[in-house]
Design a protein around this motif. Structure first.
Motif, short mmCIF file in Angstrom:
data_model
loop_
_atom_site.label_atom_id
_atom_site.label_comp_id
_atom_site.label_asym_id
_atom_site.label_seq_id
_atom_site.Cartn_x
_atom_site.Cartn_y
_atom_site.Cartn_z
N MET A 1 0.85 -1.17 0.00
CA MET A 1 0.00 0.00 0.00
C MET A 1 0.90 1.23 0.00
O MET A 1 1.80 1.34 0.81
CB MET A 1 -0.89 -0.05 1.24
N ASN A 2 0.63 2.13 -0.91
CA ASN A 2 1.43 3.34 -1.05
C ASN A 2 0.68 4.51 -0.40
O ASN A 2 -0.34 4.96 -0.93
CB ASN A 2 1.69 3.60 -2.53
N PRO A 3 1.18 5.01 0.75
CA PRO A 3 0.45 6.07 1.45
C PRO A 3 0.35 7.38 0.66
O PRO A 3 -0.62 8.12 0.80
CB PRO A 3 1.24 6.27 2.74
N THR A 4 1.34 7.68 -0.18
CA THR A 4 1.29 8.92 -0.95
C THR A 4 0.17 8.85 -1.98
O THR A 4 -0.58 9.82 -2.15
CB THR A 4 2.65 9.19 -1.62
N ARG A 5 0.04 7.71 -2.65
CA ARG A 5 -1.05 7.54 -3.61
C ARG A 5 -2.40 7.67 -2.90
O ARG A 5 -3.32 8.33 -3.39
CB ARG A 5 -0.97 6.17 -4.29
N SER B 1 2.12 9.96 9.19
CA SER B 1 2.12 9.04 8.05
C SER B 1 3.47 9.08 7.35
O SER B 1 4.34 9.88 7.70
CB SER B 1 1.01 9.41 7.06
N ASP B 2 3.62 8.24 6.35
CA ASP B 2 4.83 8.24 5.52
C ASP B 2 4.74 9.22 4.37
O ASP B 2 5.58 9.21 3.49
CB ASP B 2 5.09 6.84 4.96
N GLU C 1 -9.24 2.76 -7.56
CA GLU C 1 -7.91 2.57 -6.96
C GLU C 1 -7.91 3.08 -5.51
O GLU C 1 -7.33 2.44 -4.64
CB GLU C 1 -6.85 3.29 -7.78
N LEU C 2 -8.56 4.20 -5.27
CA LEU C 2 -8.66 4.74 -3.91
C LEU C 2 -9.33 3.72 -2.99
O LEU C 2 -8.85 3.47 -1.89
CB LEU C 2 -9.45 6.05 -3.92
N HIS C 3 -10.41 3.12 -3.45
CA HIS C 3 -11.10 2.12 -2.65
C HIS C 3 -10.18 0.93 -2.34
O HIS C 3 -10.13 0.44 -1.20
CB HIS C 3 -12.38 1.64 -3.35
N VAL C 4 -9.43 0.48 -3.34
CA VAL C 4 -8.50 -0.64 -3.14
C VAL C 4 -7.42 -0.25 -2.13
O VAL C 4 -7.10 -1.02 -1.21
CB VAL C 4 -7.85 -1.05 -4.50
N LEU C 5 -6.87 0.95 -2.26
CA LEU C 5 -5.82 1.40 -1.33
C LEU C 5 -6.36 1.52 0.10
O LEU C 5 -5.68 1.14 1.06
CB LEU C 5 -5.24 2.74 -1.78
N THR D 1 -8.88 -0.15 1.37
CA THR D 1 -9.10 -1.52 1.84
C THR D 1 -7.78 -2.14 2.28
O THR D 1 -7.69 -2.75 3.36
CB THR D 1 -9.77 -2.37 0.75
N GLU D 2 -6.75 -2.00 1.45
CA GLU D 2 -5.42 -2.53 1.81
C GLU D 2 -4.92 -1.92 3.10
O GLU D 2 -4.37 -2.61 3.96
CB GLU D 2 -4.42 -2.25 0.69
N ALA D 3 -5.11 -0.60 3.26
CA ALA D 3 -4.63 0.07 4.47
C ALA D 3 -5.35 -0.44 5.72
O ALA D 3 -4.72 -0.63 6.77
CB ALA D 3 -4.81 1.59 4.34
N PHE D 4 -6.64 -0.67 5.62
CA PHE D 4 -7.39 -1.19 6.77
C PHE D 4 -7.06 -2.64 7.07
O PHE D 4 -7.03 -3.05 8.23
CB PHE D 4 -8.91 -1.04 6.55
N GLU D 5 -6.79 -3.42 6.04
CA GLU D 5 -6.53 -4.84 6.24
C GLU D 5 -5.08 -5.13 6.61
O GLU D 5 -4.80 -6.14 7.25
CB GLU D 5 -6.90 -5.63 4.98
N GLU D 6 -4.17 -4.27 6.21
CA GLU D 6 -2.75 -4.51 6.44
C GLU D 6 -2.36 -4.09 7.85
O GLU D 6 -2.51 -2.94 8.23
CB GLU D 6 -1.96 -3.66 5.43
N VAL D 7 -1.94 -5.05 8.63
CA VAL D 7 -1.43 -4.74 9.97
C VAL D 7 0.09 -4.71 9.84
O VAL D 7 0.72 -5.73 9.54
CB VAL D 7 -1.87 -5.80 11.00
N GLN D 8 0.63 -3.55 10.03
CA GLN D 8 2.05 -3.38 9.77
C GLN D 8 2.73 -2.75 10.97
O GLN D 8 2.29 -1.71 11.46
CB GLN D 8 2.21 -2.47 8.55
#
Length: 188
Positions: free
Chosen positions: A1-5, A36-37, A82-86, A88-95
């Motif tokens: 997941m790219n935080p800038t995008r 954030s990054d 793409e925003l929706h995908v990003l 979703t990835e941000a919410f699902e990704e535990v980092q």
């Protein structure tokens, strides 16, 4: 997941068509680099890449007086997907990225106690300064501040407090740490 995008697409979806400087200003006003990054200087390059991918499109170019021309961008339908995908990835990704200090501590048997203490005190000072910035940000509302903004800042503050607590624990145990290292080296 790219935080800038994610940041750029979110800004355009939320606020409508904008030019790069407006998005950069929003990142600075929101103090995005503290939680954030996202780095404000990376936003222009991201806009151009997103345009090349068809996720944003240039609407028009504006120029006021002697000011440089600026391009106004809007998010496309594909950009919204793409925003929706990003998101979703941000919410699902535990980092929780490993901190290089852990590796340095685990492998730093040749670092004497005073030097190690100095490094840790310096790190603690830097973390405290960052926490102070966030505390100040928390105490002062910025334009368009939301409940979500408050929660994001609080998340960053809690993480920094945990880091500070860990650093204090390590500093408190430096004598035991260096004694254990010396005992291991004598046994070799």
């Amino acid at each position: 997941m790219n935080p800038t995008r994610l940041f750029v697409l979110s800004a355009l979806a939320k606020r409508g068509a904008m030019y790069g400087h407006q998005i950069r200003r929003d990142a600075r006003v929101d103090r995005a680099e503290l939680w954030s990054d996202v780095r404000p200087g990376s936003l222009y390059g991201a806009l151009h890449r997103l345009e090349g991918e068809g996720l944003v499109r240039a609407l028009r170019t504006e120029q006021e007086g002697n000011m440089p021309a600026r391009t106004v961008y809007e998010i496309t339908t594909e950009g919204r997907r793409e925003l929706h995908v990003l998101q979703t990835e941000a919410f699902e990704e535990v980092q929780f990225r490993p901190d290089p200090v852990d590796l340095a501590l685990a492998t730093g048997s040749d670092v004497d106690e005073a030097t190690l203490r100095g490094y840790l005190v310096d790190r603690k000072r830097a973390l405290s300064a960052r926490l102070s910035q966030l505390d100040h940000l928390h105490d002062r509302a910025w334009p368009d501040q939301t409940v979500a903004d408050d929660l994001v800042v609080e998340h960053a503050r809690l993480r920094l407090r945990a880091e500070l607590e860990w650093h204090e624990m390590v500093i408190d145990q430096l004598g035991k740490l260096t004694a254990a290292t010396e005992t291991q080296e004598i046994g070799r």
